[in-house]
Design an enzyme around this catalytic site. Structure first.
Site, PDB file in Angstrom:
ATOM      1  N   TYR A  80       0.922  -1.028   0.082  1.00 43.99           N
ATOM      2  CA  TYR A  80      -0.087  -0.077   0.050  1.00 43.99           C
ATOM      3  C   TYR A  80       0.879   1.375   0.053  1.00 43.99           C
ATOM      4  CZ  TYR A  80      -4.282  -2.550  -0.045  1.00 43.99           C
ATOM      5  OH  TYR A  80      -5.430  -3.153  -0.416  1.00 43.99           O
ATOM      6  N   ARG A  86       1.763   1.742  -3.438  1.00 44.72           N
ATOM      7  CA  ARG A  86       0.750   2.399  -4.241  1.00 44.72           C
ATOM      8  C   ARG A  86       0.421   3.662  -3.750  1.00 44.72           C
ATOM      9  NH1 ARG A  86      -3.977  -1.602  -3.798  1.00 44.72           N
ATOM     10  NH2 ARG A  86      -4.903   0.081  -5.047  1.00 44.72           N
ATOM     11  N   HIS A 133     -14.828   1.960  -2.134  1.00 45.90           N
ATOM     12  CA  HIS A 133     -13.829   1.254  -1.489  1.00 45.90           C
ATOM     13  C   HIS A 133     -12.704   2.070  -0.567  1.00 45.90           C
ATOM     14  CE1 HIS A 133     -14.688  -2.031  -4.827  1.00 45.90           C
ATOM     15  NE2 HIS A 133     -15.777  -1.910  -3.904  1.00 45.90           N
ATOM     16  N   CYS A 172      -7.175   2.977  12.867  1.00 43.15           N
ATOM     17  CA  CYS A 172      -6.502   2.067  13.808  1.00 43.15           C
ATOM     18  C   CYS A 172      -7.101   0.723  13.825  1.00 43.15           C
ATOM     19  CB  CYS A 172      -6.709   2.599  15.050  1.00 43.15           C
ATOM     20  SG  CYS A 172      -5.673   1.786  16.434  1.00 43.15           S
ATOM     21  N   CYS A 219     -10.352   1.351  19.533  1.00 41.02           N
ATOM     22  CA  CYS A 219     -10.117   2.680  19.145  1.00 41.02           C
ATOM     23  C   CYS A 219     -10.774   2.981  17.835  1.00 41.02           C
ATOM     24  CB  CYS A 219      -8.386   2.619  18.918  1.00 41.02           C
ATOM     25  SG  CYS A 219      -7.880   4.452  18.610  1.00 41.02           S
ATOM     26  N   CYS A 264      -0.863   3.861  15.875  1.00 44.49           N
ATOM     27  CA  CYS A 264      -1.882   4.810  16.033  1.00 44.49           C
ATOM     28  C   CYS A 264      -1.366   6.050  16.879  1.00 44.49           C
ATOM     29  CB  CYS A 264      -3.054   4.033  16.615  1.00 44.49           C
ATOM     30  SG  CYS A 264      -4.525   5.318  16.982  1.00 44.49           S
ATOM     31  N   CYS A 323      -4.221   6.148  20.360  1.00 44.31           N
ATOM     32  CA  CYS A 323      -4.406   4.753  21.490  1.00 44.31           C
ATOM     33  C   CYS A 323      -2.697   4.535  21.665  1.00 44.31           C
ATOM     34  CB  CYS A 323      -5.255   3.758  21.153  1.00 44.31           C
ATOM     35  SG  CYS A 323      -4.516   2.649  19.896  1.00 44.31           S
TER      36      CYS A 323
HETATM   37  C1  BJW Z   1      -9.519  -0.336 -19.272  1.00 41.76           C
HETATM   38  C2  BJW Z   1      -8.127   0.199 -19.426  1.00 41.76           C
HETATM   39  C3  BJW Z   1      -8.059   1.329 -19.939  1.00 41.76           C
HETATM   40  C4  BJW Z   1      -7.816  -1.685 -18.330  1.00 41.76           C
HETATM   41  N1  BJW Z   1      -9.188   2.041 -20.344  1.00 41.76           N
HETATM   42  N2  BJW Z   1     -10.528   0.202 -19.471  1.00 41.76           N
HETATM   43  C5  BJW Z   1     -22.205 -11.357  -4.306  1.00 41.76           C
HETATM   44  C6  BJW Z   1     -21.798 -12.428  -4.968  1.00 41.76           C
HETATM   45  C7  BJW Z   1     -20.637 -13.053  -4.706  1.00 41.76           C
HETATM   46  C8  BJW Z   1     -19.793 -12.280  -3.973  1.00 41.76           C
HETATM   47  C9  BJW Z   1     -20.135 -11.516  -3.100  1.00 41.76           C
HETATM   48  C10 BJW Z   1     -21.240 -10.744  -3.372  1.00 41.76           C
HETATM   49  N3  BJW Z   1     -21.278  -9.863  -2.529  1.00 41.76           N
HETATM   50  C11 BJW Z   1     -20.225  -9.538  -1.839  1.00 41.76           C
HETATM   51  C12 BJW Z   1     -19.404 -10.793  -2.211  1.00 41.76           C
HETATM   52  C13 BJW Z   1     -17.749 -10.922  -1.710  1.00 41.76           C
HETATM   53  C14 BJW Z   1     -16.994 -10.040  -2.381  1.00 41.76           C
HETATM   54  C15 BJW Z   1     -16.963  -9.971  -3.684  1.00 41.76           C
HETATM   55  O1  BJW Z   1     -17.369  -9.255  -4.640  1.00 41.76           O
HETATM   56  N4  BJW Z   1     -16.350 -11.144  -4.331  1.00 41.76           N
HETATM   57  C16 BJW Z   1     -16.129 -11.107  -5.809  1.00 41.76           C
HETATM   58  C17 BJW Z   1     -14.777 -11.708  -5.974  1.00 41.76           C
HETATM   59  C18 BJW Z   1     -17.200 -11.947  -6.433  1.00 41.76           C
HETATM   60  N5  BJW Z   1     -17.227  -8.328  -2.056  1.00 41.76           N
HETATM   61  C19 BJW Z   1     -16.785  -7.990  -0.873  1.00 41.76           C
HETATM   62  O2  BJW Z   1     -16.329  -8.533  -0.122  1.00 41.76           O
HETATM   63  C20 BJW Z   1     -17.222  -6.559  -0.285  1.00 41.76           C
HETATM   64  N6  BJW Z   1     -17.699  -6.509   0.752  1.00 41.76           N
HETATM   65  C21 BJW Z   1     -19.062  -6.800   0.911  1.00 41.76           C
HETATM   66  O3  BJW Z   1     -19.743  -7.184   0.013  1.00 41.76           O
HETATM   67  O4  BJW Z   1     -19.188  -6.577   2.456  1.00 41.76           O
HETATM   68  C22 BJW Z   1     -20.592  -7.512   2.645  1.00 41.76           C
HETATM   69  C23 BJW Z   1     -20.236  -8.811   2.777  1.00 41.76           C
HETATM   70  C24 BJW Z   1     -19.250  -9.093   3.472  1.00 41.76           C
HETATM   71  C25 BJW Z   1     -18.960 -10.517   3.351  1.00 41.76           C
HETATM   72  C26 BJW Z   1     -19.712 -11.507   2.453  1.00 41.76           C
HETATM   73  C27 BJW Z   1     -20.884 -11.124   1.934  1.00 41.76           C
HETATM   74  C28 BJW Z   1     -21.104  -9.546   1.980  1.00 41.76           C
HETATM   75  C29 BJW Z   1     -15.921  -5.676  -0.389  1.00 41.76           C
HETATM   76  C30 BJW Z   1     -15.162  -5.736  -1.856  1.00 41.76           C
HETATM   77  C31 BJW Z   1     -13.786  -4.751  -1.713  1.00 41.76           C
HETATM   78  C32 BJW Z   1     -13.157  -4.774  -2.753  1.00 41.76           C
HETATM   79  N7  BJW Z   1     -11.794  -4.327  -2.338  1.00 41.76           N
HETATM   80  C33 BJW Z   1     -10.776  -4.296  -3.633  1.00 41.76           C
HETATM   81  C34 BJW Z   1      -9.627  -3.587  -2.906  1.00 41.76           C
HETATM   82  C35 BJW Z   1      -9.573  -2.310  -2.581  1.00 41.76           C
HETATM   83  C36 BJW Z   1      -8.516  -1.624  -1.681  1.00 41.76           C
HETATM   84  C37 BJW Z   1      -7.527  -1.629  -3.037  1.00 41.76           C
HETATM   85  O5  BJW Z   1      -7.289  -0.661  -3.829  1.00 41.76           O
HETATM   86  O6  BJW Z   1      -6.184  -2.373  -2.587  1.00 41.76           O
HETATM   87  O7  BJW Z   1     -11.273  -3.028  -4.485  1.00 41.76           O
HETATM   88  S1  BJW Z   1     -10.695  -5.467  -4.394  1.00 41.76           S
HETATM   89  C38 BJW Z   1     -10.398  -4.581  -6.022  1.00 41.76           C
HETATM   90  O8  BJW Z   1     -11.342  -4.993  -7.087  1.00 41.76           O
HETATM   91  C39 BJW Z   1     -10.448  -3.211  -5.640  1.00 41.76           C
HETATM   92  C40 BJW Z   1     -11.234  -2.603  -6.766  1.00 41.76           C
HETATM   93  O9  BJW Z   1     -11.954  -1.476  -6.665  1.00 41.76           O
HETATM   94  C41 BJW Z   1     -11.988  -3.927  -7.193  1.00 41.76           C
HETATM   95  C42 BJW Z   1     -12.801  -3.720  -8.757  1.00 41.76           C
HETATM   96  O10 BJW Z   1     -11.947  -3.885  -9.523  1.00 41.76           O
HETATM   97  P1  BJW Z   1     -11.947  -3.095 -10.970  1.00 41.76           P
HETATM   98  O11 BJW Z   1     -11.510  -1.606 -10.527  1.00 41.76           O
HETATM   99  O12 BJW Z   1     -12.760  -3.331 -11.610  1.00 41.76           O
HETATM  100  O13 BJW Z   1     -10.456  -3.341 -11.642  1.00 41.76           O
HETATM  101  P2  BJW Z   1     -10.141  -4.685 -12.406  1.00 41.76           P
HETATM  102  O14 BJW Z   1      -8.592  -5.026 -12.712  1.00 41.76           O
HETATM  103  O15 BJW Z   1     -11.002  -5.950 -11.960  1.00 41.76           O
HETATM  104  O16 BJW Z   1     -10.788  -4.283 -14.062  1.00 41.76           O
HETATM  105  C43 BJW Z   1      -9.907  -3.193 -14.619  1.00 41.76           C
HETATM  106  C44 BJW Z   1     -10.858  -3.163 -16.009  1.00 41.76           C
HETATM  107  O17 BJW Z   1     -10.486  -1.911 -16.657  1.00 41.76           O
HETATM  108  C45 BJW Z   1     -10.722  -4.467 -16.788  1.00 41.76           C
HETATM  109  O18 BJW Z   1     -12.182  -4.655 -17.480  1.00 41.76           O
HETATM  110  C46 BJW Z   1      -9.925  -3.789 -17.931  1.00 41.76           C
HETATM  111  O19 BJW Z   1     -10.427  -4.471 -19.376  1.00 41.76           O
HETATM  112  C47 BJW Z   1     -10.264  -2.192 -17.974  1.00 41.76           C
HETATM  113  N8  BJW Z   1      -8.997  -1.479 -18.525  1.00 41.76           N
HETATM  114  N9  BJW Z   1      -7.147  -0.656 -18.719  1.00 41.76           N
HETATM  115  C48 BJW Z   1     -10.175   1.333 -20.140  1.00 41.76           C
HETATM  116  N10 BJW Z   1      -6.836   2.213 -20.458  1.00 41.76           N
END
Ligand code: BJW
Length: 301
Positions: A67, A70, A121, A129, A134, A200, A203
């Protein structure tokens, strides 16, 4: 499904309620890697596998190095034309809301009005913390956040340091210090003690962690409520733009179907034609294939 800019522009101009779901591809042209596909590896680690509470519990130093790197890269990057075009649309359109999955701060630096930008996100520049007792959380842009997380230079790498000193004197080496690309697994990465990680200030016991939403964690309730209210208060949503996201992470991905349920037409802007939203595309949707930084300003003009 079409890629006709004219019909999109006509629909945009008559749209009263508009959502945009933003993902990592929006910032790809600013030099920041996406999560999935090429660029999704940090050293030998799948970036997704580091974005979990379990990874942080197992190896907080490694996760902080990821992180901190990043944060550093995001601060060095600049918003691109798509960030600016979206910020401009947000400023002038009363019924527009952007739902960003990005944590890089580039939309904010493009002056996207904050009330029109919901950070699903969290942010790389929030910290909180980890102590159960805390509730400390704050914005923090200090880079590095603690000295131990400074990006090493070739001068701090014991192997290259020796080689450099063999051919040049210490002063010359210091003047030419180059940051190492620690995302590359071949590159030296110092090991860090947990006691040197950010603590933190309130705390004085708990470790700080990045204020982002990891898998299995809830999204900020204030953000969820704002988005839910925008959707439920709308008799109709006219358009949702799905920009640079694989739309594979929930609940963010579900906003596409939620918007459709309110009548929205869908416009996908993505470099990869295969990356459609989970529910697929319909006849009256648009798919603009290519770099968001180029296409978004063009279709919002
Ligand atoms: C271009 C390009 C260019 C490239 N021009 N395009 C329902 C069903 C199934 C599972 C779940 C569900 N509900 C919840 C879940 C569990 C889980 C989940 O979704 N899992 C999946 C894998 C299925 N979700 C969670 O856990 C979430 N919490 C939650 O729901 O809480 C309640 C709960 C908890 C427990 C159980 C059930 C419910 C939290 C999700 C948090 C995601 N966090 C991250 C990390 C954030 C911190 C960090 O940055 O490090 O968020 S993971 C990562 O993925 C990050 C992103 O925001 C997120 C999405 O990714 P993104 O932005 O789409 O990137 P890519 O790489 O996937 O795609 C890039 C795209 O760009 C591609 O399409 C390329 O083609 C394109 N591209 N260059 C235009 N120049």
């Amino acid at each position: 499904m079409s890629s006709d800019i004219e019909s999109f522009t006509a629909h945009l101009q008559s749209s009263k309620r508009i959502l945009a779901l933003l993902g990592a591809g929006l910032s790809a042209s600013s030099g920041l890697p996406t999560f999935r596909g090429t660029g999704g590896l940090w050293r030998t680690h799948d970036a997704i596998s580091l974005a979990t509470p379990e990874a942080f519990a197992r190896n907080p130093a490694l996760v902080w190095q990821f992180y901190s790197y990043r944060r550093h890269m995001a601060l060095k990057a600049s918003p691109n034309r798509a960030h600016f075009a979206l910020a401009e649309l947000a400023a002038k359109h009363p019924g527009f809301l952007a739902l960003s999955q990005n944590v890089d701060g580039l939309s904010q630096r493009a002056k996207h009005p904050p009330e029109k930008l919901q950070l699903l996100h969290g942010s790389l520049f929030n910290v909180k913390c980890t102590s159960f007792y805390c509730s400390y959380h704050a914005e923090n842009f200090t880079d590095p956040i603690v000295p131990a997380l400074k990006i090493p230079t070739d001068e701090s790498d014991p192997t290259t340091k020796e080689a450099r000193h063999a051919v040049s004197d210490a002063l010359h080496a210091k003047q030419n210090q180059k940051e190492l690309d620690i995302a590359d697994a071949q590159v030296y990465l110092p090991s860090i003690q947990v006691s040197d990680l950010p603590k933190c200030p309130e705390c004085r016991e708990g470790l700080l962690r990045p204020g982002v939403v990891w898998f299995g964690e809830s999204l900020p309730s204030k953000v969820l409520n704002t988005v839910d209210k925008f959707i439920s208060d709308s008799d109709k949503i006219d358009l949702i733009m799905v920009i640079g996201t694989s739309a594979s992470v929930y609940p963010a991905a579900a906003y596409v179907d939620n918007a459709r349920a309110k009548g929205a037409r869908v416009a996908v802007i993505n470099a990869d034609r295969a990356d459609e939203p989970a529910g697929g595309l319909r006849d009256n949707d648009w798919f603009f294939e290519g770099d968001a930084a180029q296409i978004v300003p063009e279709i919002l003009k």
